[in-house]
Scaffold this active site. Structure first.
Site, PDB file in Angstrom:
ATOM      1  N   LYS A 237       0.809  -1.215   0.000  1.00  8.84           N
ATOM      2  CA  LYS A 237       0.000   0.000   0.000  1.00  8.84           C
ATOM      3  C   LYS A 237       0.845   1.268   0.000  1.00  8.84           C
ATOM      4  O   LYS A 237       2.043   1.260   0.270  1.00  8.84           O
ATOM      5  CB  LYS A 237      -0.955  -0.020   1.203  1.00  8.84           C
ATOM      6  CG  LYS A 237      -2.189  -0.885   0.914  1.00  8.84           C
ATOM      7  CD  LYS A 237      -3.221  -0.791   2.017  1.00  8.84           C
ATOM      8  CE  LYS A 237      -4.510  -1.495   1.571  1.00  8.84           C
ATOM      9  NZ  LYS A 237      -5.475  -1.580   2.666  1.00  8.84           N
ATOM     10  N   ARG A 271      -4.222  -9.828   4.726  1.00  7.80           N
ATOM     11  CA  ARG A 271      -4.571  -9.837   3.305  1.00  7.80           C
ATOM     12  C   ARG A 271      -3.328  -9.461   2.509  1.00  7.80           C
ATOM     13  O   ARG A 271      -2.714  -8.429   2.786  1.00  7.80           O
ATOM     14  CB  ARG A 271      -5.709  -8.830   3.076  1.00  7.80           C
ATOM     15  CG  ARG A 271      -6.263  -8.797   1.684  1.00  7.80           C
ATOM     16  CD  ARG A 271      -7.515  -7.907   1.653  1.00  7.80           C
ATOM     17  NE  ARG A 271      -8.064  -7.812   0.305  1.00  7.80           N
ATOM     18  CZ  ARG A 271      -7.674  -6.916  -0.576  1.00  7.80           C
ATOM     19  NH1 ARG A 271      -6.744  -6.025  -0.276  1.00  7.80           N
ATOM     20  NH2 ARG A 271      -8.234  -6.891  -1.782  1.00  7.80           N
TER      21      ARG A 271
END
Lengths: 302, 236
Positions: A237, A271
């Site tokens: 991210k 995740r």
């Protein structure tokens, strides 16, 4: 079931088993949720699994690498071309059915905020509704309850789906995360979702700048202390990219460092794009915490 | 009098969960269990465990291995800890289901030969029928990856231990040089000297169950019995 009403009155829940599909996971198991996108334009894989055969090939690969959960998404998080309900269903439902057919026992998650999509994927075998946009569709919990599916309650800071944070400000970001996710969990239970099938997620970078994402990482123990199972979605991210000043394809070390910290602080589901590396990072943490045996230890002991 | 003897090595990884998820050293553990079972099957009045340690000492009969010093999963505190070799011997007796009288005896690494021989006589005299479990390792310099790196003198040193034990020529163990043993990281020299003094003039039956150095340390598992004590013979 009776534990939850006390919890919302401020008394602690007891940490417990997380049920996903037919499977149960105790508090010391650290689960890898493998990302499989059915999109032509997701930020990391850039459409690598847009083709259905490629997507199924990725499922085979991540299963071999130790994935516990397959997370299928039909709509990218970032803004872009509209994906309506019909198109989202077209992208996800046949594929969920195919994965269920290939792996009868694997936990299948679908990344969606729409109850219409949720209903269709649950009907073909999805076990977990990954509502990463934080409950913008009230009826999602009803679908989870109807199918006895699990529900992810995430904090998106109140942003509508597929929008970017713009000058977001929190008096106390973790307080807001706790408030919103626990409210969603309470609503889910009220809608009839099995409390052992509810997960909370601080949702790194959703409605948060990099400082906020670092803070919720640092303070993740506050979420864990609620004794709801915590999922973190960290993989590649922007908060990793901005922190280390690295492009998308150089974010694995930062992702794994953050993974290890979250695991140490008690997160239970991770995740990830890089399943094998994430599995190894988690196994290392588990061994350090004496919650998993090292694979083989003979050095110095012979 | 000593009627039967089992010889086992004393690496910490004899404890199953110290090797992690992988049951490394399966065959070694199995051989040790077999040797101890054969020892118990000779129905001694008492079993004496003898292992080398920092000093010569008789330990409480309920002393046990304190493996936590070597790591492994969390486990309850040990009330009466015994040194590694003695504690592992006690553990093997426990695992073999032995509940009879036991003597737990360490013998100091630096004891002279005479003291070891004297100890052998004392142990032998401690009951009418004594079973002896000697916990002793060979060299730790057998290979390049051995704990002490490769020393070419290690293979012949261990071979001589194996020859003496397998042929029942136990007194030949007295010929193992103590200084060389130290250089080759033999932790069981003094216990082997006790073994050497056990059958004196009698000619025992012997059986080697395991002889290898898969981690670079010489492990020998064997049983040595007075001829008529062989538990595999009919009538026993």
């Amino acid at each position: 079931m009776s534990a939850f009403p006390r919890a919302i009155d401020g008394e602690p829940r007891r940490p417990g088993v997380l049920r996903l599909g037919r499977r149960s996971f105790d508090v010391h198991q650290r689960l890898v949720m493998a990302i499989v996108n059915r999109t032509p334009d997701s930020f990391f894989d850039r459409g690598a699994t847009w083709d259905e055969d490629a997507a199924m090939e990725r499922v085979h690969t991540v299963m071999k690498e130790g994935a516990d959960i397959i997370d299928i998404g039909g709509v990218p998080a970032a803004p872009g071309a509209e994906v309506d309900v019909v198109e989202e269903i077209r992208r996800t439902v046949p594929f969920v059915a195919a994965v269920r057919d290939a792996y009868p026992d694997v936990v299948i998650s679908v990344d969606t905020w729409r109850h219409e999509v949720a209903r269709e994927v649950c009907a073909v075998g999805a076990d977990l509704l990954n509502d990463s946009w934080g409950g913008c569709d009230d009826r999602l919990a009803e679908v989870a309850a109807e199918f006895d599916a699990a529900l992810l309650c995430a904090h998106a800071g109140g942003l509508p789906p597929r929008t970017r944070p713009f000058r977001v400000a929190y008096e106390d970001v973790m307080a807001d995360v706790l408030d919103r996710t626990l409210t969603l969990a309470r609503r889910a239970v009220a809608a009839g979702v099995d409390p052992s099938r509810i997960i909370i997620d601080p949702a790194h970078d959703f409605g948060k700048n990099t400082w906020h994402s670092l803070e919720i990482t640092r303070r993740l123990d506050e979420m864990v202390a609620t004794n709801w199972p915590v999922l973190v979605s960290l993989s590649n991210k922007d908060f990793v990219g901005e922190t280390l000043d690295v492009p998308i394809d150089e974010r694995l070390p930062g992702t794994l460092a953050t993974t290890a910290v979250c695991a140490w602080l008690g997160a239970r589901v991770f995740r990830a794009h890089h399943v094998r590396q994430t599995r190894q990072a988690l196994d290392m943490v588990s061994a350090i915490r004496q919650e998993k045996m090292p694979a083989r230890t003979v050095r110095g002991l012979a | 009098m000593i009627v039967s003897t089992a010889l086992c090595p004393s690496p910490p990884l004899l404890v199953r969960d110290l090797s992690g998820a992988d049951p490394a050293a399966v065959e070694l553990r199995q051989a040790c269990a077999t040797a101890v079972a054969m020892l118990i099957a000779t129905a001694p009045d008492m079993i004496a465990v003898v292992g080398s340690a920092d000093r010569t000492q008789t330990w409480p009969a309920d002393a046990e291995l304190d493996i936590s010093a070597y790591g492994g999963p969390p486990r309850p505190r040990v009330g009466r800890p015994a040194p590694l070799a003695v504690g592992l011997g006690a553990l093997l007796l426990d695992e073999g289901g032995y509940t009879g009288p036991r003597l737990l005896q360490s013998v100091g690494h630096d004891e002279p030969l005479s003291a070891c021989v004297e100890l052998a006589a004392e142990v032998s005299a401690s009951a009418a029928r004594v079973g002896l479990l000697v916990m002793a390792d060979g060299t730790a310099r057998r290979t390049l990856k051995a704990p002490g790196y490769l020393d070419e003198r290690a293979v012949p040193f261990d071979a001589e231990i194996q020859r003496a034990v397998s042929t029942g020529d136990l007194t030949a163990l007295h010929g193992l040089d103590q200084t060389l043993a130290r250089e080759l990281m033999v932790t069981g020299w003094s216990a082997l000297q006790v073994l050497a003094g056990t059958f004196c003039d009698r000619e025992p039956d012997t059986k080697v169950l395991y002889a290898d150095a898969s981690f670079g340390v010489g492990y020998l598992v064997a049983v040595v019995m007075a001829a008529k004590e062989d538990p595999t013979e009919p009538g026993r």
